[in-house]
Design an enzyme around this catalytic site. Structure first.
Site, mmCIF file in Angstrom:
data_model
loop_
_atom_site.group_PDB
_atom_site.id
_atom_site.type_symbol
_atom_site.label_atom_id
_atom_site.label_comp_id
_atom_site.label_asym_id
_atom_site.label_seq_id
_atom_site.Cartn_x
_atom_site.Cartn_y
_atom_site.Cartn_z
ATOM 1 N N LYS A 1 -0.178 -0.078 13.949
ATOM 2 C CA LYS A 1 -1.450 -0.479 14.550
ATOM 3 C C LYS A 1 -1.546 0.143 15.933
ATOM 4 C CE LYS A 1 -2.334 -3.809 11.422
ATOM 5 N NZ LYS A 1 -3.329 -3.534 10.393
ATOM 6 N N HIS B 1 0.819 -1.222 0.000
ATOM 7 C CA HIS B 1 0.000 0.000 0.000
ATOM 8 C C HIS B 1 0.851 1.270 0.000
ATOM 9 C CE1 HIS B 1 -3.128 -2.769 0.704
ATOM 10 N NE2 HIS B 1 -3.064 -2.826 2.010
HETATM 11 C C1 BG6 Z 1 -4.739 -4.468 4.668
HETATM 12 C C2 BG6 Z 1 -3.787 -4.876 5.754
HETATM 13 O O1 BG6 Z 1 -4.198 -4.759 3.413
HETATM 14 O O2 BG6 Z 1 -5.011 -3.084 4.773
HETATM 15 C C3 BG6 Z 1 -4.369 -4.548 7.108
HETATM 16 O O3 BG6 Z 1 -3.531 -6.273 5.662
HETATM 17 C C4 BG6 Z 1 -4.756 -3.097 7.178
HETATM 18 O O4 BG6 Z 1 -3.467 -4.878 8.149
HETATM 19 C C5 BG6 Z 1 -5.617 -2.702 5.989
HETATM 20 O O5 BG6 Z 1 -5.476 -2.895 8.383
HETATM 21 C C6 BG6 Z 1 -5.821 -1.204 5.961
HETATM 22 O O6 BG6 Z 1 -6.756 -0.881 4.972
HETATM 23 P P1 BG6 Z 1 -7.646 0.430 5.117
HETATM 24 O O7 BG6 Z 1 -8.365 0.525 3.818
HETATM 25 O O8 BG6 Z 1 -8.545 0.196 6.278
HETATM 26 O O9 BG6 Z 1 -6.693 1.548 5.362
#
Ligand code: BG6
Length: 485
Positions: A333, A240
């Site tokens: 987290k 991401h």
């Molecule tokens: C996921 C991760 O790909 O993305 C998670 O595995 C994370 O750990 C999540 O919480 C976050 O996504 P968003 O859209 O809630 O920011």
């Protein structure tokens, strides 16, 4: 705009992702008239269900996870559920495959786009691809959608790419990174490439640094085992945050087309410098003050765990545009709030005509991904009043819902956009195999170095902004992180 009629088979159709994201996303597209009712959704999983029971599960999932923001008329749910079918299938055995092939053949109506969503662990990707092929469902028109994690390191990612390539061409493979489907992330490209204002300044000459923060309040509940083997670097940075970094840093592609965009992203990843240990801070959250939420090690039931639930790092991109401009990334987290933003911090004006007492000021362009998607530009103005020339920073706020009216208040979920792109056959917002491999090639040595040094993450308080060491990472450069709001 309705998309062509399609049939989407969801392997892992009873799983968490299908229930939370995929099925509600499809329902909302149906409500919006984008999915014609001669399209079909086929849930496929091991559970021994029939279509009626599966439809009931889908209904419950949509009620639990999917209604907010929707504008569905009464009866729409029933019409949607009519499009839903179920096949009980064994990914590693023969059960259910002929039934699935039969169902695909006997769906009434004209030709449909055929897509298979692998909403299962990567260890099953090969089996699914192989069986789709053996049962004649992997024709050149079929598309497959694969979820992250795409491998655990470069070796496993290469092996996955090789396995999929045995039966599918790259143009048929849609590797999802749901951050690319987020509205503001796409807007980032619009801001950069549809405005004359920013792009001329978008380089090391005018930008002091860029910081990307993805802060979450959740812990790792429900995914303990996966997470203890992954950590924030593999779970968030390799994919991401890397994608955000690419969109911020890439050269303008000649066209908004899949390979043009992905070629530019790949160049960014390949230009990333190695990161020395002194530029990385890893952390693990502690138990919450009131004791109601366990600490990370307790959470993953591994008192010796050296996996990070927080990471901050400083990196450099070795190319003409960015040489000398640091990028600071952090994600974790159990932090103070759920805040994700990219802040582009411009340099100070080279000389202040207002004298030292006016203070130092710089422009900051903030792209907010969550909670309130929008873009904010900090500008310096004269403080109103008769008190002489005093300067103050004010935000030019472009929160979408305020600027564009109530229509913009309902921001579609990333999965809605991405699934419809699969049906349209548009790979622009999906990762290409070489991109994923390049991201692992950069990540692997960093992780290996932690292992070699037996590095242990530092502790941070639950509900904080992360370890103090992460603050120091910027302080020592005379900079500071933006508040996690
Ligand atoms: C996921 C991760 O790909 O993305 C998670 O595995 C994370 O750990 C999540 O919480 C976050 O996504 P968003 O859209 O809630 O920011």
């Amino acid at each position: 705009i309705p998309v062509d009629p399609f049939v989407l088979v969801i392997f892992g159709g009873t799983g968490d992702l299908a229930r939370r994201k995929i099925l509600p996303a499809l329902f909302r597209r149906f409500c919006d008239g984008q999915m014609e009712d001669n399209s079909a959704i086929i849930g496929a999983a091991r559970s021994d269900l029939d279509t009626a029971a599966y439809r009931q599960m889908v209904r419950e999932a949509i009620v639990e996870f999917g209604q907010e923001g929707g504008s569905c008329e009464a009866g729409t749910m029933e019409a949607f559920l009519e499009t839903v079918h179920y096949v009980s299938i064994d990914a590693r055995g023969e059960t259910g495959w002929s039934e699935l092939a039969g169902l695909l053949d006997k769906l009434p109506g004209e030709e449909r786009v055929r897509a298979f969503y692998f909403s299962v662990g990567p260890s099953l990707f090969g089996d699914l691809a192989e069986r789709l092929h053996c049962h004649g469902m992997a024709g050149s028109e079929a598309r497959i959608v694969v979820e992250k994690p795409f491998g655990h390191d470069l070796g496993t990612a290469k092996a996955l790419n090789k396995t999929l390539a045995q039966h599918f061409d790259e143009s048929q493979i849609y590797r999802i990174d749901h951050y690319l489907g987020k509205e503001t992330v796409q807007n980032l490209m619009a801001i950069r490439f549809a405005n004359m204002l920013f792009e001329p300044l978008w380089n090391a000459q005018y930008i002091d640094h860029i910081q990307i923060t993805v802060a979450e309040t959740v812990g790792v509940a429900g995914r303990e085992d996966y997470y203890d083997h992954a950590g924030a670097m593999r779970d968030m940075v390799q994919n991401h945050i890397m994608q955000l970094l690419c969109l911020i840093a890439m050269e303008p592609p000649a066209k908004f087309e899949p390979d043009a965009v992905r070629d530019e992203k790949l160049k960014v990843i390949r230009a990333l410098e190695d990161v020395p240990a002194k530029d990385i801070v890893r952390g693990q959250y502690l138990e919450s003050d009131d004791g109601s939420k366990p600490g990370f090690r307790e959470h993953v039931q591994n008192p010796e765990s050296t996996t990070e639930s927080f990471i901050a790092l400083k990196l450099h991109i070795s190319n003409w545009r960015w040489a000398g401009t640091p990028f600071y990334l952090r994600t974790g987290k159990r932090l103070k709030s759920r805040t994700s933003e990219i802040a582009v911090v411009f340099k100070d004006a080279p000389h202040s005509i207002f004298g030292a007492e006016a203070g130092r000021h710089c422009n900051i362009l903030t792209i907010v991904l969550q909670p309130n998607e929008g873009i904010e530009l900090g500008v310096t103005i004269k403080e109103p009043g008769p008190g002489g020339m005093r300067l103050v920073d004010v935000p030019l706020d472009m929160t979408f819902s305020e600027a564009l009216g109530p229509e913009a208040e309902f921001v579609p979920d990333a999965y809605e956009r991405l699934i419809m792109d699969v049906i349209r056959g548009n790979q622009t917002l999906f990762m290409r195999g070489d991109e994923v491999e390049a991201a692992w090639a950069w990540t692997d040595p960093i992780i290996a170095e932690w292992g070699a040094r037996e590095d242990t993450p530092v502790a941070y308080d639950s509900g904080s902004s992360g370890p103090v060491e992460a603050l120091a990472l910027m302080h020592r450069d005379g900079r500071r992180w933006r508040e996690i709001r």
